[in-house]
Design an enzyme around this catalytic site. Structure first.
Site, PDB file in Angstrom:
ATOM      1  N   GLU A   1      -6.513 -13.286   4.640  1.00  0.00           N
ATOM      2  CA  GLU A   1      -7.365 -12.105   4.774  1.00  0.00           C
ATOM      3  C   GLU A   1      -8.570 -12.145   3.839  1.00  0.00           C
ATOM      4  OE1 GLU A   1      -4.975  -8.608   4.108  1.00  0.00           O
ATOM      5  OE2 GLU A   1      -3.788  -9.552   2.559  1.00  0.00           O
TER       6      GLU A   1
ATOM      7  N   HIS B   1       0.810  -1.226   0.000  1.00  0.00           N
ATOM      8  CA  HIS B   1       0.000   0.000   0.000  1.00  0.00           C
ATOM      9  C   HIS B   1       0.842   1.275   0.000  1.00  0.00           C
ATOM     10  CE1 HIS B   1      -3.891  -1.892   0.190  1.00  0.00           C
ATOM     11  NE2 HIS B   1      -3.479  -2.681   1.157  1.00  0.00           N
TER      12      HIS B   1
ATOM     13  N   ASP C   1      -9.068  -6.499   5.057  1.00  0.00           N
ATOM     14  CA  ASP C   1      -9.462  -7.246   3.858  1.00  0.00           C
ATOM     15  C   ASP C   1     -10.468  -8.332   4.199  1.00  0.00           C
ATOM     16  OD1 ASP C   1      -8.324  -6.192   1.407  1.00  0.00           O
ATOM     17  OD2 ASP C   1      -6.406  -6.463   2.405  1.00  0.00           O
TER      18      ASP C   1
HETATM   19  C1  3PY Z   1      -5.672  -5.879   6.452  1.00  0.00           C
HETATM   20  O1  3PY Z   1      -6.234  -5.620   7.529  1.00  0.00           O
HETATM   21  O2  3PY Z   1      -6.254  -6.185   5.421  1.00  0.00           O
HETATM   22  C2  3PY Z   1      -4.221  -5.838   6.411  1.00  0.00           C
HETATM   23  O3  3PY Z   1      -3.645  -6.142   5.395  1.00  0.00           O
HETATM   24  C3  3PY Z   1      -3.513  -5.359   7.595  1.00  0.00           C
HETATM   25  O4  3PY Z   1      -2.940  -4.152   7.344  1.00  0.00           O
HETATM   26 MG    MG Z   2      -4.840  -6.477   3.736  1.00  0.00          MG
END
Ligand code: 3PY
Ligand code: MG
Length: 263
Positions: A159, A55, A185
């Site tokens: 995630e 990011h 995510d």
């Molecule tokens: C998320 O929460 O999706 C992450 O990748 C943590 O930063």
């Molecule tokens: Mg993430």
């Protein structure tokens, strides 16, 4: 001259010890492209800095300078590579990443590909070069470097719904040090984007924790605040990355502006 050592490995040993301690390991995500902030974060006493190439706006060329700054301050540089880019894994290790965080992992095959890219043979298929920064540009004996480089830390991110469906197989792949949960995510994948405290998200995270604990796999997670980080720690999570460098700066600056205001 003293015997040369791999630039990040002492900090990797400290990072591993922190994860094995009752306190656990804490560090911020960092999207800065200025090594000064990484160095200052190291002096603050974090167990790691998480240099975010997923990011963050940083370039690969500058990543090596952020890692150098982490080395100056003796803090472990963990690099989150961009998603779906195995090519970044050995490149990040070549410039001195002490640990890798690989996002958006959904299947056991993806985990095997990550481990393979991160480890030299016979464990994996990492491209072999003893003239890179992590080998002190060839000034370190190759045999010593190749052996020590196998000790860098591999962290994968679960995630999404698919990762949860495939969790048993994912947890069974050897060579992974930590499974890191991405609440944001996960919230998006479960249809509650950004609602990281939604009951569905919390229940899903608890399910991941239970399965990983049953298989003895170490866990990591993201928190928005240090209070949140302590909550994860109380639940047995040993690697917590929290907030973000620029947000920490924003919060400190805002507090000062408010403190100075002539109300
Ligand atoms: C998320 O929460 O999706 C992450 O990748 C943590 O930063
Ligand atoms: Mg993430």
């Amino acid at each position: 001259m003293d015997k040369l050592k791999m630039p990040s490995m002492e900090s990797v040993d400290k990072f591993k010890a922190a994860m094995d301690s009752d306190q656990g390991a804490l560090g911020p995500f960092m999207i800065t492209s200025d090594p000064a902030y990484v160095e200052a974060a190291g002096y603050a006493g974090y167990d790691f800095v998480l240099l975010d190439m997923e990011h963050g706006p940083g370039t690969f060329e500058n990543l090596q300078n952020l890692i150098r700054a982490a080395n100056v301050a003796g803090v472990c540089p963990v690099v989150r590579v961009p998603r779906g880019m195995d090519i970044w894994i050995d490149r990040a290790l070549d410039v001195g990443a002490g640990a890798l965080l690989v996002p958006q992992i959904d299947t056991a095959d993806q985990v095997r590909a990550v481990v393979s890219a991160a480890k030299y043979g016979p464990v994996g298929t990492r491209g072999t070069n003893r003239f890179v920064r992590s080998a002190c540009y060839g000034a370190m004996p190759g045999s010593e470097y190749f052996a020590k480089a196998q000790e860098t830390v591999v962290i994968i991110q679960a995630e999404g719904k698919k990762a949860v469906e495939n969790l048993d197989e994912i947890l069974d792949v050897p060579g992974v040090d930590v499974l890191f949960i991405g609440p944001y995510d996960l919230s998006s994948s479960l249809g509650h984007v950004g609602e990281v405290n939604h009951p569905d998200v919390i229940a899903c995270i608890q399910g991941i924790i239970d399965k990983a604990n049953a298989k003895g796999v170490k866990l990591g997670c993201f928190a928005d605040t240090v209070e949140g980080a302590k909550k994860w720690r109380d639940m047995g999570i040993k690697f917590v990355s929290y907030t973000c460098d620029t947000y920490l700066f924003y919060q400190a600056a805002k507090a000062d502006v408010e403190a100075f205001a002539n109300k």
